[in-house]
Design a protein around this motif. Structure first.
Motif, PDB file in Angstrom:
ATOM      1  N   GLY A 214     -44.566 -53.350  53.441  1.00 42.91           N
ATOM      2  CA  GLY A 214     -43.482 -54.331  53.358  1.00 42.91           C
ATOM      3  C   GLY A 214     -43.837 -55.453  52.410  1.00 42.91           C
ATOM      4  O   GLY A 214     -45.001 -55.606  52.023  1.00 42.91           O
ATOM      5  N   GLY A 215     -42.843 -56.241  52.039  1.00 43.57           N
ATOM      6  CA  GLY A 215     -43.055 -57.337  51.089  1.00 43.57           C
ATOM      7  C   GLY A 215     -44.131 -58.304  51.583  1.00 43.57           C
ATOM      8  O   GLY A 215     -44.175 -58.627  52.771  1.00 43.57           O
ATOM      9  N   GLU A 239     -47.565 -53.304  49.656  1.00 41.08           N
ATOM     10  CA  GLU A 239     -46.162 -53.321  49.235  1.00 41.08           C
ATOM     11  C   GLU A 239     -45.775 -52.005  48.580  1.00 41.08           C
ATOM     12  O   GLU A 239     -44.632 -51.570  48.648  1.00 41.08           O
ATOM     13  CB  GLU A 239     -45.985 -54.445  48.209  1.00 41.08           C
ATOM     14  CG  GLU A 239     -45.023 -55.518  48.641  1.00 41.08           C
ATOM     15  CD  GLU A 239     -44.957 -56.648  47.623  1.00 41.08           C
ATOM     16  OE1 GLU A 239     -45.063 -57.787  48.071  1.00 41.08           O
ATOM     17  OE2 GLU A 239     -44.805 -56.386  46.419  1.00 41.08           O
ATOM     18  N   SER A 240     -46.770 -51.377  47.900  1.00 42.25           N
ATOM     19  CA  SER A 240     -46.448 -50.162  47.140  1.00 42.25           C
ATOM     20  C   SER A 240     -47.579 -49.143  47.282  1.00 42.25           C
ATOM     21  O   SER A 240     -48.716 -49.521  47.634  1.00 42.25           O
ATOM     22  CB  SER A 240     -46.258 -50.513  45.669  1.00 42.25           C
ATOM     23  OG  SER A 240     -47.513 -50.805  45.103  1.00 42.25           O
ATOM     24  N   VAL A 257     -49.077 -45.457  60.221  1.00 39.44           N
ATOM     25  CA  VAL A 257     -48.191 -46.120  59.249  1.00 39.44           C
ATOM     26  C   VAL A 257     -47.069 -46.835  60.001  1.00 39.44           C
ATOM     27  O   VAL A 257     -46.453 -46.260  60.905  1.00 39.44           O
ATOM     28  CB  VAL A 257     -47.560 -45.084  58.282  1.00 39.44           C
ATOM     29  CG1 VAL A 257     -46.581 -45.763  57.329  1.00 39.44           C
ATOM     30  CG2 VAL A 257     -48.627 -44.347  57.487  1.00 39.44           C
ATOM     31  N   THR A 258     -46.846 -48.086  59.614  1.00 39.64           N
ATOM     32  CA  THR A 258     -45.657 -48.779  60.108  1.00 39.64           C
ATOM     33  C   THR A 258     -45.065 -49.577  58.945  1.00 39.64           C
ATOM     34  O   THR A 258     -45.669 -49.655  57.873  1.00 39.64           O
ATOM     35  CB  THR A 258     -45.962 -49.685  61.316  1.00 39.64           C
ATOM     36  OG1 THR A 258     -44.719 -50.183  61.821  1.00 39.64           O
ATOM     37  CG2 THR A 258     -46.839 -50.875  60.944  1.00 39.64           C
ATOM     38  N   ALA A 259     -43.890 -50.147  59.159  1.00 40.97           N
ATOM     39  CA  ALA A 259     -43.235 -50.900  58.088  1.00 40.97           C
ATOM     40  C   ALA A 259     -42.334 -51.959  58.696  1.00 40.97           C
ATOM     41  O   ALA A 259     -41.768 -51.766  59.783  1.00 40.97           O
ATOM     42  CB  ALA A 259     -42.411 -49.950  57.214  1.00 40.97           C
ATOM     43  N   GLY A 260     -42.221 -53.079  57.982  1.00 35.38           N
ATOM     44  CA  GLY A 260     -41.404 -54.190  58.456  1.00 35.38           C
ATOM     45  C   GLY A 260     -39.912 -53.856  58.449  1.00 35.38           C
ATOM     46  O   GLY A 260     -39.483 -52.867  57.839  1.00 35.38           O
ATOM     47  N   PRO A 264     -37.189 -50.497  53.190  1.00 37.73           N
ATOM     48  CA  PRO A 264     -36.292 -49.337  53.250  1.00 37.73           C
ATOM     49  C   PRO A 264     -37.049 -48.012  53.322  1.00 37.73           C
ATOM     50  O   PRO A 264     -38.216 -47.923  52.932  1.00 37.73           O
ATOM     51  CB  PRO A 264     -35.482 -49.437  51.971  1.00 37.73           C
ATOM     52  CG  PRO A 264     -36.206 -50.364  51.084  1.00 37.73           C
ATOM     53  CD  PRO A 264     -37.151 -51.170  51.897  1.00 37.73           C
ATOM     54  N   GLU A 265     -36.335 -47.008  53.781  1.00 33.52           N
ATOM     55  CA  GLU A 265     -36.896 -45.682  54.028  1.00 33.52           C
ATOM     56  C   GLU A 265     -37.610 -45.094  52.799  1.00 33.52           C
ATOM     57  O   GLU A 265     -38.696 -44.517  52.920  1.00 33.52           O
ATOM     58  CB  GLU A 265     -35.730 -44.763  54.452  1.00 33.52           C
ATOM     59  CG  GLU A 265     -36.119 -43.431  55.031  1.00 33.52           C
ATOM     60  CD  GLU A 265     -37.017 -43.530  56.266  1.00 33.52           C
ATOM     61  OE1 GLU A 265     -36.812 -44.444  57.088  1.00 33.52           O
ATOM     62  OE2 GLU A 265     -37.930 -42.704  56.362  1.00 33.52           O
ATOM     63  N   ASP A 266     -37.037 -45.248  51.593  1.00 32.13           N
ATOM     64  CA  ASP A 266     -37.656 -44.610  50.421  1.00 32.13           C
ATOM     65  C   ASP A 266     -39.030 -45.188  50.111  1.00 32.13           C
ATOM     66  O   ASP A 266     -39.912 -44.481  49.627  1.00 32.13           O
ATOM     67  CB  ASP A 266     -36.716 -44.647  49.204  1.00 32.13           C
ATOM     68  CG  ASP A 266     -36.311 -46.049  48.820  1.00 32.13           C
ATOM     69  OD1 ASP A 266     -36.436 -46.951  49.666  1.00 32.13           O
ATOM     70  OD2 ASP A 266     -35.878 -46.256  47.675  1.00 32.13           O
ATOM     71  N   GLN A 267     -39.249 -46.485  50.430  1.00 29.82           N
ATOM     72  CA  GLN A 267     -40.578 -47.070  50.203  1.00 29.82           C
ATOM     73  C   GLN A 267     -41.603 -46.502  51.188  1.00 29.82           C
ATOM     74  O   GLN A 267     -42.758 -46.263  50.839  1.00 29.82           O
ATOM     75  CB  GLN A 267     -40.527 -48.589  50.327  1.00 29.82           C
ATOM     76  CG  GLN A 267     -39.949 -49.237  49.081  1.00 29.82           C
ATOM     77  CD  GLN A 267     -39.893 -50.754  49.181  1.00 29.82           C
ATOM     78  OE1 GLN A 267     -40.515 -51.365  50.034  1.00 29.82           O
ATOM     79  NE2 GLN A 267     -39.130 -51.352  48.302  1.00 29.82           N
TER      80      GLN A 267
END
Ligand code: F3S
Length: 284
Positions: A214-215, A239-240, A257-260, A264-267
């Motif tokens: 995430g950002g 972030e990437s 793996v987790t994400a804020g 978005p899904e593609d990232q």
């Protein structure tokens, strides 16, 4: 190397909806701007800018014929400003935030002191305050029980910034109760944040390396990272996919793996793909 994705991760309903609306607007001929960055995710903001959807910081700066209100919502004054600028509104205010705005207004109309539980400078809280004030209410923003005024006359209503933790609300209710004040409570907390945090905490304690996507400017992703770091020294905020190069996966059997909520899904997919290629090269 096994890759495990948290049971709840990535863009919440409100953020995904805002993204969909912005992408649809870009595809349908552009001539659209967002009021503030749509989400705290530099890649998404750059992609939107490349497709012609730029962010402006206030209504007076609008030059497009359509303006997107982001998921945090806006004050009634900003909404009026957009109309005065002659732009049509594409309203991506999250429905949960709309519900909180309505609650703030209703409590004010009932003549109550409105206590907004949240962070004073957060755009959603600025909106809640403004909607209640427009309805003639007195408003206090309380991030902690210490922010509750020592002198309260009359009835009290509480509304909550959607991403707040329940313990914060409870602490404020308790302090009021200890003073004999029974407040009218509109519980407007959205569970998207807490379910992601709980799933991340659980997974971080079961894996060798934990990757949080995430950002770097996203507060909800940073919070997710802090929660994971508290459970695993091998937790990393990226972030990437390119940032995975700096992580040592040697000996890691399980990678979480987790994400804020602003990722978005593609990232998430692009990071997982890169992790899979690491895993394959380890097996060779
Ligand atoms: Fe809406 Fe909850 Fe996301 S309020 S923007 S679904 S965190």
């Amino acid at each position: 190397m096994e890759i495990i994705i948290a049971s709840r991760a990535g863009a919440c309903y409100g953020v995904q909806r805002a993204l969909n609306l912005a992408q649809k607007a870009a595809q349908s001929g552009g001539d659209v701007q967002t009021l503030g960055s749509l989400i705290h995710n530099p890649q998404v903001v750059a992609e939107l800018a490349a497709s012609g959807v730029e962010a402006v910081s206030k209504p007076e700066e609008l030059t497009a014929s359509r303006a997107i209100i982001r998921s945090h919502g806006v004050t009634p004054q900003v909404r009026e400003g957009i109309e005065q600028a002659g732009a049509d509104i594409i309203d991506a205010t999250c429905p949960h935030v709309l519900r909180a705005q309505q609650a703030a207004r209703d409590l004010a109309l009932e003549g109550r002191l409105v206590i907004v539980v949240g962070e004073e400078s957060h755009p959603e809280v600025e909106g809640l305050r403004a909607w209640a004030e427009q309805a003639g209410g007195q408003v206090v923003v309380a991030a902690t029980p210490d922010d509750v005024p020592s002198q309260i006359d009359g009835s009290v209503g509480i509304v909550v910034q959607t991403t707040q933790r329940r313990e914060k609300l409870d602490a404020i209710i308790d302090v009021l109760k200890s003073r004999g004040i029974e407040a009218e409570i509109r519980d407007t907390i959205c569970s998207a944040t807490s379910t992601r945090q709980e799933a991340a905490a659980e997974l971080a304690s079961q894996v060798d390396v934990m990757v949080v996507i995430g950002g770097h400017n996203s507060s909800n992703t940073t919070r997710l990272f802090e929660i994971c770091r508290a459970r695993s020294p091998q937790a990393f905020h990226i972030e990437s996919p390119d940032e995975l190069q700096a992580i040592d996966f040697k000996g890691a059997q399980r990678v979480g793996v987790t994400a804020g909520a602003s990722t978005p899904e593609d990232q998430i997919e692009s990071v997982i793909e890169r992790l899979r290629s690491f895993a394959e090269s380890q097996e060779e």
